[in-house]
Write a protein that holds these residues in place. Structure first.
Motif, PDB file in Angstrom:
ATOM      1  N   THR A 153      17.323  -4.668   2.215  1.00 14.81           N
ATOM      2  CA  THR A 153      17.856  -3.861   3.073  1.00 14.81           C
ATOM      3  C   THR A 153      17.912  -4.680   4.571  1.00 14.81           C
ATOM      4  O   THR A 153      18.865  -4.761   5.197  1.00 14.81           O
ATOM      5  CB  THR A 153      16.807  -2.949   3.579  1.00 14.81           C
ATOM      6  N   ARG A 154      17.063  -5.677   4.792  1.00 14.53           N
ATOM      7  CA  ARG A 154      17.262  -6.550   5.832  1.00 14.53           C
ATOM      8  C   ARG A 154      18.274  -7.333   5.642  1.00 14.53           C
ATOM      9  O   ARG A 154      18.958  -7.942   6.448  1.00 14.53           O
ATOM     10  CB  ARG A 154      15.862  -7.271   6.012  1.00 14.53           C
ATOM     11  N   ALA A 155      18.228  -7.972   4.489  1.00 15.59           N
ATOM     12  CA  ALA A 155      19.416  -8.854   3.928  1.00 15.59           C
ATOM     13  C   ALA A 155      20.959  -8.138   4.095  1.00 15.59           C
ATOM     14  O   ALA A 155      21.917  -8.962   4.349  1.00 15.59           O
ATOM     15  CB  ALA A 155      19.285  -9.406   2.479  1.00 15.59           C
ATOM     16  N   ALA A 156      21.012  -6.865   4.050  1.00 19.97           N
ATOM     17  CA  ALA A 156      22.305  -6.332   4.286  1.00 19.97           C
ATOM     18  C   ALA A 156      23.083  -6.710   5.439  1.00 19.97           C
ATOM     19  O   ALA A 156      24.312  -6.573   5.590  1.00 19.97           O
ATOM     20  CB  ALA A 156      22.225  -4.601   3.963  1.00 19.97           C
ATOM     21  N   VAL A 157      22.358  -6.811   6.570  1.00 20.49           N
ATOM     22  CA  VAL A 157      22.777  -7.268   7.759  1.00 20.49           C
ATOM     23  C   VAL A 157      23.637  -8.390   7.605  1.00 20.49           C
ATOM     24  O   VAL A 157      24.627  -8.472   8.388  1.00 20.49           O
ATOM     25  CB  VAL A 157      21.498  -7.377   8.864  1.00 20.49           C
TER      26      VAL A 157
END
Length: 508
Positions: free
Chosen positions: A146-150
């Motif tokens: 989820t954080r990597a989606a940024v």
């Protein structure tokens, strides 16, 4: 991946006291279930991955049959065989050991003090631990993804690849790999992915493919609503388990959101552009900020053209704008459009050609395109875009359904007769002005109407008109004098000649 324990792990548990007797080459086989069986032919009840425990009570008597017993177990895909000694057999039969070595099927000795239940418990506990570890890893991997989606697609698939210990690919709708981690796989993998998408269509959902190397390819559509942006492909040595599927679904959702961002942003931009046009059409004197917003629609000289579509209904107008928007998106341009009932107005750059306007309509569904009337204005300054819309609206009213966009300038010489409203007015004027002349021709068998037309189209030039009629100019002068007498007017007045010419043309 699916939970499983290699046979070597079971043998490494010292408290069990297990001793390997044969089939050392198969110690990597994975155990997914432990069961006890004294049947002579247990293979028909097996599905693969089992650790079979037996005391040999049902073991065949002959060497050949005992060899066949192990062969059948190996063919069923069992992970290994535990042979309990001290009951029906004091040791593991030598012929079984030989067969196990030949088959690469682990065969180990279970001492009498070790109950089969202890082995089963040990294996099931380890399997449960594996499942818990997978859930724990997934719970940690999900927030990382989820954080990597940024950071975008590449960061998401890297996290998924690490979490699954697998190769992860993003495949576009044209079956081209756009991202891969840690690296692009062998050609065979890519070919099988392309075949799957070709066979099931770009909108295919999910599927599992096993290739000749024994690897698995798991495909998951990256979709948002009815839109499929591509596929997520996982290349693994074993099939994915339920927890792995959760991670795959999470990654697919994140990627769908990432792919949707440009589309959502464009929808919002199109809506804002439409609102700006609507406001300025209603109140042209609105603040400069509105005009400033529309500058992106104009060319470098600040000019625009209007393309107006007359559609059979609001639904068709919406379909037409969607097709135009798709074309403009390929050109990296915004859509400036406004729908007014079943009419749609699109602002183009002043430098855009009529060929471009025609291309924008090329992707309309056939049944819609066949009913759409399209009008194109001449270039106008941006601040006069409402006049350009009126210009294109007028042209659309005269255009043929399904024809290329009509420019009003193309109607020079017969523009008035191209519009139904103008035709009705001119027909009424024609009937009122020319009826006395028509009646005269009917009574006397003359063609004063034809003579009048030739005279008017020759701009009152006697010689030119007489030549066109094939008569002497004096004959024509006599006819014109009679026409003036019948109609009660003088043809030496320009306005009279203009009105009569329109009346004659309209009558024809």
């Amino acid at each position: 991946m699916n939970a499983g324990i290699p046979v070597r792990w079971v043998l490494s548990q010292p408290e069990l006291g297990l001793v390997l007797r044969g089939g050392a080459s198969g110690l990597g086989r994975v155990i997914t279930l432990v069961l006890t069986s004294e049947l002579t032919e247990p293979q028909q009840w097996l599905s693969g991955g089992e650790l079979v425990l037996t005391t040999g009570m049902g073991l065949p008597l002959s060497r050949a049959d005992r060899s066949r017993y192990l062969e059948d177990l190996g063919a069923a895909g069992v992970a290994g065989v535990g042979f309990g000694i001290g009951l029906s057999h004091e040791t593991v039969p030598a012929d079984l050991v030989e067969a196990a070595d030949r088959l690469g099927l682990p065969l180990f000795e279970v001492p009498l003090p070790t109950p089969f239940a202890a082995i089963t418990k040990k294996v099931m506990q380890r399997l449960a631990e594996q499942e818990y570890e997978k859930v724990l890893r997934a719970s940690r991997a999900q927030p990382r993804m989820t954080r990597a989606a940024v950071q975008g697609v590449r960061a998401v698939i890297k996290e998924l690849s690490v979490a699954l210990s697998a190769t992860v690919l993003v495949v576009g709708g044209d079956s081209v790999v756009t991202e891969a981690h840690p690296r692009s796989p062998a050609a065979e993998i890519l070919d099988r992915i392309g075949e799957f998408i070709a066979a099931h269509g770009e909108s295919a959902g999910s599927g599992v493919i096993q290739v000749s190397s024994g690897q698995y390819i798991v495909l998951q559509a990256i979709s948002a609503g009815q839109t499929v942006h591509g596929h997520l492909a996982i290349v693994t040595a074993t099939a994915l388990g339920p927890v792995d599927q959760v991670l795959l679904g999470h990654a697919s959702s994140l990627l769908a959101l990432d792919f949707e961002k440009p589309a959502r942003l464009r929808m919002a931009q199109n809506h804002l552009n439409s609102q700006a046009i609507a406001m300025l059409l209603q109140q042209p004197g609105d603040p400069d900020s509105m005009w400033q917003h529309l500058t992106a629609a104009a060319d470098r000289t600040g000019r625009i053209r209007a393309l107006v579509l007359w559609c059979p209904g609001p639904e068709a107008a919406a379909v037409a704008l969607d097709a135009i928007d798709a074309r403009l998106r390929l050109l990296n341009r915004q859509l400036f459009a406004h729908v007014m009932g079943d009419h749609a107005a699109v602002l183009l750059r002043g430098s855009d050609t009529d060929e471009l306007a025609e291309q924008l309509l090329a992707d309309l569904p056939g049944d819609v395109r066949a009913t759409v009337r399209a009008g194109l204005s001449s270039p106008h300054p941006l601040r006069r875009f409402s006049a350009a819309v009126d210009n294109a609206e007028l042209a659309a009213s005269a255009a043929a359904p399904g024809a290329r966009p009509l420019e009003l300038a193309a109607l020079a010489g017969h523009a008035l007769l191209a519009f139904p409203e103008a035709q009705r007015v001119l027909s009424a004027v024609s009937e009122a002005m020319l009826q006395p002349l028509i009646d005269y021709d009917d009574r006397h068998g003359t063609d004063l109407i034809g003579s009048l037309r030739a005279y008017l189209e020759a701009h009152g030039q006697w010689e030119t008109a007489a030549t066109a009629l094939g008569v002497h100019r004096h004959t024509l002068r006599s006819r014109v004098a009679r026409i003036e007498s019948i109609l009660g007017c003088k043809l030496d007045q320009a306005l009279v000649r203009a009105e009569l010419l329109l009346a004659v043309v309209s009558r024809r």
